[in-house]
Design a protein around this motif. Structure first.
Motif, PDB file in Angstrom:
ATOM      1  N   PRO A 136       0.796  -1.235   0.000  1.00  0.00           N
ATOM      2  CA  PRO A 136       0.000   0.000   0.000  1.00  0.00           C
ATOM      3  C   PRO A 136       0.825   1.281   0.000  1.00  0.00           C
ATOM      4  CG  PRO A 136      -0.998  -1.609   1.470  1.00  0.00           C
ATOM      5  CD  PRO A 136       0.316  -2.199   1.022  1.00  0.00           C
ATOM      6  N   ASP A 137       2.022   1.244   0.625  1.00  0.00           N
ATOM      7  CA  ASP A 137       2.793   2.476   0.734  1.00  0.00           C
ATOM      8  C   ASP A 137       4.112   2.459  -0.003  1.00  0.00           C
ATOM      9  OD1 ASP A 137       4.150   0.686   2.322  1.00  0.00           O
ATOM     10  OD2 ASP A 137       4.591   2.149   3.916  1.00  0.00           O
TER      11      ASP A 137
ATOM     12  N   ARG B 170      -0.230   8.513  -3.583  1.00  0.00           N
ATOM     13  CA  ARG B 170      -1.392   7.629  -3.560  1.00  0.00           C
ATOM     14  C   ARG B 170      -2.616   8.327  -4.130  1.00  0.00           C
ATOM     15  NH1 ARG B 170       1.100   6.112   1.393  1.00  0.00           N
ATOM     16  NH2 ARG B 170      -0.349   7.324   2.668  1.00  0.00           N
TER      17      ARG B 170
ATOM     18  N   ARG C 231      -4.473   7.040  -7.493  1.00  0.00           N
ATOM     19  CA  ARG C 231      -5.894   6.655  -7.545  1.00  0.00           C
ATOM     20  C   ARG C 231      -6.585   7.302  -8.737  1.00  0.00           C
ATOM     21  NH1 ARG C 231      -5.505   6.954  -1.849  1.00  0.00           N
ATOM     22  NH2 ARG C 231      -6.099   9.164  -1.868  1.00  0.00           N
TER      23      ARG C 231
ATOM     24  N   ARG D  54       5.573   5.502  -1.476  1.00  0.00           N
ATOM     25  CA  ARG D  54       4.399   6.221  -1.982  1.00  0.00           C
ATOM     26  C   ARG D  54       3.798   7.040  -0.851  1.00  0.00           C
ATOM     27  NH1 ARG D  54       0.086   2.940  -3.589  1.00  0.00           N
ATOM     28  NH2 ARG D  54      -0.442   4.363  -5.272  1.00  0.00           N
TER      29      ARG D  54
END
Length: 439
Positions: free
Chosen positions: A326-327, A361, A365, A356
């Motif tokens: 996720p990061d 992020r 998206r 990120r």
């Protein structure tokens, strides 16, 4: 069909299988890799990708990290290292997180011995408690034997992708990939008979010497075999970066307008045959999971392209494989020798990556939603004056519509999807030849 705007189409842009893109990756250490695992939520779902960087024959057009599978000891040494990495990563990840998918790519996974593939799959399932994961694999139909298709059936592989590229014998010779049409038909029949329910064909346009008639015939033959998905890519000729492409005679390469018209031809023929357009260069039959995810707004984009996989993280295994947390993104060591050394020492094999932050992020998206759904809410990002100016230009050209913070790609803007998405890429400022043209 679509407006032809060469200034936009000729501009090199990323394919955005990640954001930030691999061009922003920088050297990282094992601690950076470890933090990706440590920061995963306890209930995060995970997908696994195993990279097999070998092919029985090397195609001249290919830009993948792959080599010839002509030395048994080299394959054995690589697979031994991959098994060691599986143990290391499984220990770091723990076995409490659900594994949604195991994907095998390359190269060509069927370049290794079928018995070695069984050992690899068994190890993954046991180490990660992944017996319920969906199984997918990339295959070279030229070396796909009945033994292999039967094995895939017994293993429960449900998704497969065949590298077809073109059915035209002359074009096959020009790109170093000879494969008679009957070999494709046999591969399709064998996979269907052994339980593959979602079958993809990779096709290409913009090949040297390719005509509209040749592309139309390839599309006709492809549709006749009824694959569930078709990816129609524009060939990217970058011989200064991909040395094997120097073997290709590119003197009669289709120009930008011809490539654009070939892409339009593919869109028209495939949609007329009942395929749902996914983004710009992917197509799926209405009942396929990818088409359903596109319709439901749950489709995503990762290093394997458009996907209906819901995993929160993607763990890459093997030389050059990329993990998506996720990061952060983390890429394994590309050099097979250094990869084997690190994996054999029970070390994580990270070489490059990027953290990120919240802004990344948010931009990511927006780019993903534009490419996957054709629309995105742009609230939450800081737009520069240059971004506002480019968005106004694209709106004036009729390629996008803006309603407050909602940006939507119009039907005329479909072939410009990557160019439109690049507007929200904070890292892109000038044209970069490391990327391919938009179409």
């Amino acid at each position: 069909m679509w407006p032809y705007i060469p200034d936009l189409l000729d501009r090199p842009v990323p394919r955005y299988t990640s954001y930030p893109t691999a061009a922003e990756f920088a050297p990282v250490d094992a601690g950076f890799h470890e933090a990706g695992f440590d920061d995963l939520a306890p209930d995060a779902s995970v997908s696994l990708y195993a990279h097999i960087p070998f092919c029985e024959k090397i195609c001249w057009y290919c830009g993948c990290n792959t080599g010839a599978a002509n030395r048994a000891h080299r394959l054995t040494a690589y697979l031994d290292a991959l098994h060691m990495e599986i143990e290391t990563v499984a220990e770091r990840l723990g076995n409490q997180r659900p594994i949604t998918q195991i994907a095998f790519g390359g190269g060509s996974p069927n370049a290794i011995d079928a018995v070695d593939f069984v050992r690899l799959l068994d190890h993954l399932c046991i180490a990660f408690d992944a017996f319920d994961a969906r199984l997918s694999i990339e295959l070279d139909p030229r070396s796909l034997t009945p033994e292999w298709t039967a094995l895939l059936g017994r293993a429960g592989v449900s998704h497969a992708s065949l590298g077809v590229q073109t059915f035209d014998p002359d074009l096959q010779a020009r790109i170093g990939r000879i494969q008679p049409a009957d070999s494709i038909a046999r591969a399709v029949a064998g996979l269907r008979d052994n339980g593959v329910t979602s079958l993809n064909f990779d096709l290409m346009y913009g090949l040297p010497g390719q005509t509209y008639a040749a592309l139309a015939e390839t599309l006709k033959q492809a549709v006749a075999l009824r694959p569930d998905r078709i990816a129609l890519f524009g060939y990217a000729h970058l011989p200064s970066l991909i040395k094997r492409q120097q073997k290709i005679d590119a003197r009669d390469m289709p120009d930008g307008r011809a490539r654009f018209d070939m892409a339009a031809l593919g869109f028209e023929m495939l949609t007329a045959a009942g395929y749902v357009p996914i983004g710009f260069d992917h197509f799926a039959r209405a009942g396929d999971g990818l088409a359903q995810a596109c319709e439901a707004g749950t489709m995503r984009r990762n290093f394997q392209g458009f996907t209906d996989d819901p995993g929160d993280a993607l763990i890459g295994l093997g030389a050059s494989a990329i993990s998506s947390f996720p990061d952060r993104f983390v890429q394994n060591e590309k050099n097979s020798g250094r990869y084997r050394m690190r994996a054999g020492a029970h070390m994580l094999t990270a070489e490059r990556g990027v953290l990120r932050g919240p802004a990344d992020r948010a931009h990511g998206r927006i780019i993903e939603r534009l490419l996957c759904a054709g629309t995105a809410d742009i609230r939450g990002i800081r737009m520069s004056a240059a971004m506002h100016g480019r968005l106004a230009q694209l709106t004036a050209l009729g390629l996008v519509e803006r309603d407050g913070d909602r940006v939507t790609i119009t039907p005329d803007g479909r072939p410009y999807g990557r160019t439109i998405a690049s507007l929200f890429d904070a890292y892109r400022g000038t044209q970069e030849k490391r990327f391919s043209s938009a179409v």
